[in-house]
Design a protein around this motif. Structure first.
Motif, short mmCIF file in Angstrom:
data_model
loop_
_atom_site.label_atom_id
_atom_site.label_comp_id
_atom_site.label_asym_id
_atom_site.label_seq_id
_atom_site.Cartn_x
_atom_site.Cartn_y
_atom_site.Cartn_z
N PRO A 28 14.39 -18.60 5.12
CA PRO A 28 13.12 -19.31 4.94
C PRO A 28 13.35 -20.66 4.27
N GLY A 29 12.43 -21.59 4.50
CA GLY A 29 12.56 -22.91 3.89
C GLY A 29 13.74 -23.63 4.50
N MET A 30 14.59 -24.17 3.65
CA MET A 30 15.81 -24.84 4.12
C MET A 30 16.69 -23.79 4.78
N GLY A 31 17.08 -24.02 6.02
CA GLY A 31 17.93 -23.07 6.73
C GLY A 31 19.34 -23.04 6.16
N GLY A 32 20.09 -22.07 6.61
CA GLY A 32 21.44 -21.88 6.11
C GLY A 32 22.40 -23.02 6.44
N LEU A 33 22.23 -23.63 7.62
CA LEU A 33 23.11 -24.74 7.97
C LEU A 33 22.83 -25.96 7.11
N ALA A 34 21.55 -26.24 6.85
CA ALA A 34 21.20 -27.36 5.96
C ALA A 34 21.70 -27.10 4.55
N ALA A 35 21.55 -25.86 4.07
CA ALA A 35 22.04 -25.51 2.74
C ALA A 35 23.56 -25.64 2.67
N THR A 36 24.25 -25.27 3.75
CA THR A 36 25.70 -25.42 3.80
C THR A 36 26.08 -26.89 3.67
N ARG A 37 25.37 -27.78 4.36
CA ARG A 37 25.65 -29.21 4.26
C ARG A 37 25.52 -29.69 2.81
N VAL A 38 24.46 -29.26 2.14
CA VAL A 38 24.23 -29.68 0.75
C VAL A 38 25.34 -29.15 -0.16
N ILE A 39 25.67 -27.89 -0.01
CA ILE A 39 26.70 -27.26 -0.85
C ILE A 39 28.05 -27.93 -0.63
N LYS A 40 28.40 -28.15 0.64
CA LYS A 40 29.72 -28.71 0.94
C LYS A 40 29.83 -30.19 0.55
N ALA A 41 28.71 -30.85 0.32
CA ALA A 41 28.73 -32.25 -0.12
C ALA A 41 29.03 -32.38 -1.62
N ARG A 42 28.94 -31.28 -2.35
CA ARG A 42 29.19 -31.29 -3.79
C ARG A 42 30.68 -31.38 -4.08
N ILE A 49 31.23 -19.39 4.38
CA ILE A 49 31.33 -18.67 5.64
C ILE A 49 29.91 -18.44 6.14
N VAL A 50 29.64 -18.91 7.34
CA VAL A 50 28.31 -18.77 7.93
C VAL A 50 28.27 -17.47 8.72
N LEU A 51 27.22 -16.68 8.46
CA LEU A 51 26.98 -15.42 9.16
C LEU A 51 25.72 -15.55 10.01
N THR A 52 25.75 -14.99 11.20
CA THR A 52 24.57 -15.04 12.05
C THR A 52 24.57 -13.91 13.07
N MET A 53 23.40 -13.58 13.54
CA MET A 53 23.27 -12.62 14.63
C MET A 53 23.56 -13.31 15.96
N TYR A 59 26.07 -22.27 17.91
CA TYR A 59 25.99 -21.99 16.47
C TYR A 59 27.33 -22.24 15.78
N ARG A 60 28.42 -21.91 16.46
CA ARG A 60 29.75 -22.17 15.88
C ARG A 60 29.95 -23.67 15.66
N GLU A 61 29.57 -24.48 16.62
CA GLU A 61 29.70 -25.93 16.50
C GLU A 61 28.80 -26.47 15.40
N ALA A 62 27.59 -25.94 15.29
CA ALA A 62 26.66 -26.38 14.26
C ALA A 62 27.19 -26.02 12.87
N ALA A 63 27.77 -24.83 12.73
CA ALA A 63 28.35 -24.43 11.44
C ALA A 63 29.52 -25.33 11.08
N ASP A 64 30.35 -25.64 12.06
CA ASP A 64 31.48 -26.54 11.83
C ASP A 64 30.99 -27.93 11.43
N ALA A 65 29.97 -28.43 12.11
CA ALA A 65 29.41 -29.75 11.79
C ALA A 65 28.80 -29.78 10.40
N ALA A 66 28.30 -28.63 9.93
CA ALA A 66 27.70 -28.55 8.58
C ALA A 66 28.77 -28.47 7.49
N GLY A 67 30.04 -28.29 7.90
CA GLY A 67 31.12 -28.23 6.93
C GLY A 67 31.56 -26.83 6.56
N ALA A 68 31.05 -25.83 7.27
CA ALA A 68 31.43 -24.44 6.96
C ALA A 68 32.93 -24.24 7.16
#
Length: 88
Positions: A28-42, A49-53, A59-68
């Motif tokens: 909910p709210g900020m999605g996991g990929l957006a949160a990953t971007r914020v966390i990885k920018a610190r 590690i991104v988990l998804t159904m 989704y793999r490319e999006a997770a990689d682009a987010a810095g996962a």
């Protein structure tokens, strides 16, 4: 720690300073990929590690682009964890 939204995930990561974050894509709210971007920018960001159904190349490319640091389907994660546990 545990979070119910991307915003909480970022806040808990800042508070707990973990070595590893397991991040769900659908939150909910900020999605996991957006949160990953914020966390990885610190500075000194933990591994994420991104988990998804949704185990797809998109989704793999999006997770990689987010810095996962990794991507796992929930089915693969559950299977791997179950194999490590002793029989009940």
């Amino acid at each position: 720690g545990r979070a119910h939204s991307g915003e909480e995930g970022v806040a808990e990561t800042d508070r707990l300073l973990p070595d590893l974050v397991l991040m769900d894509v659908q939150m909910p709210g900020m999605g996991g990929l957006a949160a990953t971007r914020v966390i990885k920018a610190r500075a000194h960001a933990p591994r994420v590690i991104v988990l998804t159904m949704h185990d797809s190349a998109e989704y793999r490319e999006a997770a990689d682009a987010a810095g996962a640091n990794g991507f796992l389907s929930k089915l693969a994660f559950t299977t791997a964890i179950s194999a490590m546990l002793p029989p009940a």
